[in-house]
Write a protein that holds these residues in place. Structure first.
Motif, PDB file in Angstrom:
ATOM      1  N   GLU A  56      -0.486   0.452  -6.061  1.00 19.07           N
ATOM      2  CA  GLU A  56       0.443   1.711  -5.682  1.00 19.07           C
ATOM      3  C   GLU A  56       0.059   2.721  -4.394  1.00 19.07           C
ATOM      4  O   GLU A  56      -1.181   3.369  -4.151  1.00 19.07           O
ATOM      5  CB  GLU A  56       0.131   2.653  -6.575  1.00 19.07           C
ATOM      6  CG  GLU A  56       1.800   2.987  -7.769  1.00 19.07           C
ATOM      7  CD  GLU A  56       1.094   3.636  -8.944  1.00 19.07           C
ATOM      8  OE1 GLU A  56       1.152   3.046  -9.486  1.00 19.07           O
ATOM      9  OE2 GLU A  56       2.026   4.904  -9.146  1.00 19.07           O
ATOM     10  N   GLY A  57       1.197   3.373  -3.622  1.00 20.55           N
ATOM     11  CA  GLY A  57       0.616   4.268  -3.054  1.00 20.55           C
ATOM     12  C   GLY A  57       0.511   3.831  -1.396  1.00 20.55           C
ATOM     13  O   GLY A  57       0.211   4.127  -0.444  1.00 20.55           O
ATOM     14  N   ASP A  58      -0.072   2.115  -1.159  1.00 17.43           N
ATOM     15  CA  ASP A  58      -0.285   1.672  -0.078  1.00 17.43           C
ATOM     16  C   ASP A  58       0.870   1.937   1.012  1.00 17.43           C
ATOM     17  O   ASP A  58       1.992   1.710   1.085  1.00 17.43           O
ATOM     18  CB  ASP A  58      -0.002   0.092  -0.160  1.00 17.43           C
ATOM     19  CG  ASP A  58      -1.747  -0.454  -1.126  1.00 17.43           C
ATOM     20  OD1 ASP A  58      -2.066   0.342  -0.459  1.00 17.43           O
ATOM     21  OD2 ASP A  58      -1.193  -1.609  -0.193  1.00 17.43           O
ATOM     22  N   VAL A  59       0.745   2.096   2.062  1.00 20.55           N
ATOM     23  CA  VAL A  59       1.656   2.717   3.025  1.00 20.55           C
ATOM     24  C   VAL A  59       0.908   1.329   4.835  1.00 20.55           C
ATOM     25  O   VAL A  59      -0.360   2.347   5.193  1.00 20.55           O
ATOM     26  CB  VAL A  59       1.672   4.288   4.331  1.00 20.55           C
ATOM     27  CG1 VAL A  59       2.509   4.222   4.855  1.00 20.55           C
ATOM     28  CG2 VAL A  59       1.917   4.990   2.352  1.00 20.55           C
ATOM     29  N   TRP A  60       1.687   0.507   5.315  1.00 18.84           N
ATOM     30  CA  TRP A  60       1.281   0.237   6.302  1.00 18.84           C
ATOM     31  C   TRP A  60       1.476   0.577   7.815  1.00 18.84           C
ATOM     32  O   TRP A  60       2.623   1.288   7.319  1.00 18.84           O
ATOM     33  CB  TRP A  60       2.145  -1.254   6.440  1.00 18.84           C
ATOM     34  CG  TRP A  60       0.547  -2.640   7.247  1.00 18.84           C
ATOM     35  CD1 TRP A  60       0.991  -2.711   7.997  1.00 18.84           C
ATOM     36  CD2 TRP A  60       0.184  -3.989   6.140  1.00 18.84           C
ATOM     37  NE1 TRP A  60       0.284  -2.870   8.560  1.00 18.84           N
ATOM     38  CE2 TRP A  60      -0.043  -3.872   7.533  1.00 18.84           C
ATOM     39  CE3 TRP A  60       0.584  -4.253   4.960  1.00 18.84           C
ATOM     40  CZ2 TRP A  60      -1.547  -5.386   7.194  1.00 18.84           C
ATOM     41  CZ3 TRP A  60      -0.429  -5.222   4.830  1.00 18.84           C
ATOM     42  CH2 TRP A  60      -0.854  -6.131   5.958  1.00 18.84           C
ATOM     43  N   LEU A  61       0.675   0.695   8.173  1.00 18.85           N
ATOM     44  CA  LEU A  61       1.273   1.966   9.620  1.00 18.85           C
ATOM     45  C   LEU A  61       1.669   0.442  10.835  1.00 18.85           C
ATOM     46  O   LEU A  61       0.649  -0.366  11.148  1.00 18.85           O
ATOM     47  CB  LEU A  61       0.383   2.390  10.287  1.00 18.85           C
ATOM     48  CG  LEU A  61       0.247   2.888  11.469  1.00 18.85           C
ATOM     49  CD1 LEU A  61       1.344   3.954  11.484  1.00 18.85           C
ATOM     50  CD2 LEU A  61      -0.972   3.942  12.152  1.00 18.85           C
ATOM     51  N   CYS A  62       2.779   0.703  11.520  1.00 19.28           N
ATOM     52  CA  CYS A  62       3.409  -0.320  12.245  1.00 19.28           C
ATOM     53  C   CYS A  62       3.437   0.180  13.337  1.00 19.28           C
ATOM     54  O   CYS A  62       4.328   0.460  13.388  1.00 19.28           O
ATOM     55  CB  CYS A  62       4.672  -0.642  11.253  1.00 19.28           C
ATOM     56  SG  CYS A  62       5.812  -2.428  12.524  1.00 19.28           S
ATOM     57  N   ALA A  63       2.903  -0.634  14.518  1.00 17.69           N
ATOM     58  CA  ALA A  63       2.368  -0.199  15.788  1.00 17.69           C
ATOM     59  C   ALA A  63       3.138  -1.364  16.541  1.00 17.69           C
ATOM     60  O   ALA A  63       2.932  -0.784  17.995  1.00 17.69           O
ATOM     61  CB  ALA A  63       1.765   0.738  16.245  1.00 17.69           C
ATOM     62  N   MET A  64       2.994  -2.213  15.776  1.00 17.10           N
ATOM     63  CA  MET A  64       3.489  -3.421  16.950  1.00 17.10           C
ATOM     64  C   MET A  64       5.431  -3.337  17.234  1.00 17.10           C
ATOM     65  O   MET A  64       6.062  -3.178  16.027  1.00 17.10           O
ATOM     66  CB  MET A  64       3.148  -5.114  15.961  1.00 17.10           C
ATOM     67  CG  MET A  64       1.795  -4.698  15.159  1.00 17.10           C
ATOM     68  SD  MET A  64       0.524  -5.280  17.356  1.00 17.10           S
ATOM     69  CE  MET A  64      -0.064  -5.514  16.485  1.00 17.10           C
ATOM     70  N   PRO A  65       5.254  -4.077  18.051  1.00 16.84           N
ATOM     71  CA  PRO A  65       6.651  -4.673  18.088  1.00 16.84           C
ATOM     72  C   PRO A  65       7.690  -5.325  16.491  1.00 16.84           C
ATOM     73  O   PRO A  65       6.879  -6.118  16.989  1.00 16.84           O
ATOM     74  CB  PRO A  65       6.817  -5.306  19.553  1.00 16.84           C
ATOM     75  CG  PRO A  65       5.473  -5.346  19.910  1.00 16.84           C
ATOM     76  CD  PRO A  65       4.548  -5.033  18.915  1.00 16.84           C
TER      77      PRO A  65
END
Lengths: 479, 479
Positions: free
Chosen positions: B178-187
């Motif tokens: 719960e509360g997972d956040v995935w940082l997406c800095a990829m195209p």
């Protein structure tokens, strides 16, 4: 979706992780695979072949797990027999399923006299063979009998795709953390217990096994945090709560949740659980859906009391004929977890219509999409998590020479949630004690009616259909 | 396995959860679905129909997410165009894929002059339609081009089943809280970025979006714990580590892991990351496998340096022709995440042989089952996470009138991991500067060779095959 052989893949990927823990003993995924392969070879050594249907009558614990996994590695379709059934009930399921062999715990041999004792199997010679590298999506892994509305139990096929999609949909809802341990106090021949074994293989998660539900031990594990999740029915849940409260203990911070099936959990239990730091996830599932179809998030447990939550990600639920939210009707279910059909007597009856399973249960879905189950199909009685169909008991009662007509309904019971009550139109004198003894010979103990009421006639509607709900209401008025 | 429409299902199940967070703004799953449906109606309003192939040329950020989801709701097969390509390269992919329409960010219109500006699309009229309730397993969601060994990029089909099984296999390996956040800095036009969008929908997880990789901002989020997971290539990872170290900061306890793709992470980086409380999961994946095939657990990162780990649960890997562990050979991959094939020029070429994808990559699997990738297929150059095929650059160089022969190999580069170096057999006088200008007109900037070496002849084997590895070794000796 075809997947690598779950047992071998798990042994390759996380060989040293603990798969099964039981009492003071434990087995890694590698050890489980090795022991199961040994049993698989012995099973094949009896002449059985891939694709054969094989029944298991075993009382749980790690040896049952190895036997189940052995049967899956051997390529069998496993008929999971309920050890609480009588000899006659078992004989019906063995015959109906067309099982080529039955392997039975030595202590249960009197229940299935024509079967092979597990001790004899294990003493036998093994035959080398190459287990399937892939499990096809539509391969039947298990067959579980669910009592039919006609009184004849139906053998439900559960495929690899059913079990897989159920396990995966569950993880998307409940999450998965390193070190998760699922406490399994449910029978492994039930979908509630068997589905925990599937999750263990698919997640690489430890199962903490109890051969039989032990409330004291469960409370202790929850308090100590040696387990993180548990499956339970209301009757088990409340015993665990009682113990924790009486010992002034709370759940460990490690413990996350109890997945509660087999009917709604009363809201006082939910409040008591919350006070002990236990999240209750109420779920709606059945043998035909390889466990959960909908599950209520803990955060909604009190806001949506009595609801079984929303569908899991792969599933859809609709109410037959409903035109707007809140309309009542039959609950229809669609998803990759729904059985493709039955075996034996019901083998040619389709399980789905246009991709939807007609559950026979009555429910409604509110404007936010939460499911409320109002009445279980065909007046299903759920007693301590076991499904009981009134028609099956009525058929037994109707065989008694003193009985003209019989109707059975589930009535509330503090310990078991519900128990069956029989309503008898007698043609001769007969006592409740005589009828109980008669049933006890023919029905598993949990199906034997707890109450016998003699009546002048049974309530029926215009088309003569028995109104079991009225029986129940009448009973409750009298008590 | 067919699944409910991911975008609508997620909006039904967890409508108020945050789907996308970007700068100071955020959108819930309900809002994302509403905005995407609005765009879908406008896309359908242009006359496009379900099943049409539609290309997107957009620079990232939330508007790109809405456009992608809009295209998926509209029922299109989305051709994901790389914004770093030249006009000629884009024109090839648009033509080859047979795209019926191209929607292009207004700022990128000069790159695809015949396409429709997004602003024009959004100003248009919408057409009401009923989005598909189910996404069929074999429906193509996306097409991504990967440079071919022949010099012609190949359009890889990625189905709903590919993306789904990839996302699910990943969660079984990495867990979900719960509360997972995935940082997406990829195209988002790359599988590395697009797969994060799929995970968000399937898990009900927040994506923290960066329009372009921002090392400072990434380091800050990791230190503050506003994200829990990140995808990165080595070149990005090391910049994040530099910043955290220079600021004397560590990762927050909330932050769990960086999934590191695009080639092995040097072990000094892993040690530095560990010291900062960051787990590095090295992964081996490609466009043809809708991201991860194998991933190395953090606990094995130092014990198995250079390995890409074990297959995810649904996948199998074998080494062609290997007779025992450790034997080297071509890496073959099997699993539900493997593309069923290509579109356009390569449309009739099967992607798999007997259910196995032949990657062209060379590797070995050790006795414990860990994969080591020794050489990327056809001397693939990976530069800052972008795949570059030498053949494509050689073909461009060969078109220059002063060049008799050209060979290209990847050489080490501190910032990008690798960069292309060109080896030229000239027929007339020509300078490196002239060749660079020539390439810059015809190739995306990251494909333009950084070095030009003039040689008398190119190393070839007996069958006259260019030995690019020798080019590379020669270059490294000279430096």
């Amino acid at each position: 979706m075809n997947t690598p052989n779950w047992i071998l893949q798990r042994a390759r990927l996380t060989p040293e992780r603990v798969a099964i823990s039981w009492g003071e003993e434990q087995w890694t995924f590698r050890e489980v695979a090795e022991r199961s392969m040994d049993i698989a070879r012995k099973m094949r050594g009896t002449g059985l072949r891939e694709g054969d249907r094989v029944a298991l009558l075993t009382s749980g614990g790690p040896e049952t797990v190895f036997l189940i996994h052995g049967g899956l590695l051997a390529g069998f379709e496993l008929v999971m027999l309920n050890i609480r059934l009588t000899e006659a009930e078992l004989a019906y399921q063995i015959k109906d399923s067309g099982a080529e062999a039955v392997f039975t715990d030595d202590l249960l041999l009197d229940r299935a006299p024509d079967s092979t004792a597990v001790s004899r199997l294990l003493a036998g010679e093994g035959t080398d063979f190459e287990p399937a590298a892939l499990w096809e999506e539509d391969r039947t892994l298990t067959i579980m009998y669910t009592s039919g509305t006609t009184g004849f139990p139906k053998g439900v096929r559960q495929t690899a795709g059913n079990h897989l999609s159920s396990a995966v949909a569950s993880v998307l809802n409940m999450g998965l953390q390193e070190g998760d341990v699922w406490l399994c106090a449910m029978p492994l021949f039930h979908i509630s217990g068997f589905s925990i074994l599937c999750r263990s293989l698919i997640y690489g998660m430890t199962v903490r096994l109890q051969t039989k539900f032990d409330a004291e031990a469960s409370a202790k594990e929850i308090a100590e945090g040696s387990v993180t999740t548990m499956s339970a029915v209301s009757a088990q849940l409340v015993r665990v709560l009682d113990i924790l409260e009486s010992q002034n203990q709370k759940a460990s911070g490690n413990f996350r949740q109890i997945l509660a099936g087999g009917g709604p959990v009363p809201s006082p239990y939910i409040r008591r659980a919350e006070a002990l730091g236990i999240q209750i996830l109420q779920t709606y599932g059945m043998t035909e859906t390889s466990s959960q179809t909908a599950t209520l998030a803990a955060e909604d447990a009190l806001r949506k009391t009595g609801s079984s939550g929303k569908p899991l990600f792969f599933n859809r639920i609709r109410i037959d004929g409903a035109e707007r939210p809140g309309d009542e009707g039959e609950i229809l279910i669609s998803g990759p977890h729904v059985t493709p059909g039955y075996v034996g007597r019901f083998g040619d009856r389709p399980a789905q219509e246009d991709g939807w399973l007609h559950t026979g249960d009555i429910g409604r879905v509110d404007e936010e999409g939460f499911l409320y189950v109002l009445d279980r199909r065909s007046d299903l009685i759920i007693s301590g998590g076991e499904n009981i169909y009134p028609a099956e008991i009525e058929q037994v009662l109707a065989g008694h020479p003193a009985i003209a007509e019989a109707g059975v309904a589930g009535v509330e019971d503090e310990r078991w949630g519900q128990v069956p009550a029989a309503f008898i139109v007698a043609r001769k004198d007969v006592t409740a004690e005589e009828l109980e003894a008669y049933c006890r010979e023919r029905l598993a103990p949990y199906k034997v009616p707890k109450y016998y009421r003699f009546v002048g006639e049974l309530p029926r509607n215009a088309s003569n259909k028995l109104l079991r709900r009225e029986l129940r209401d009448k009973f409750e008025l009298q008590e």
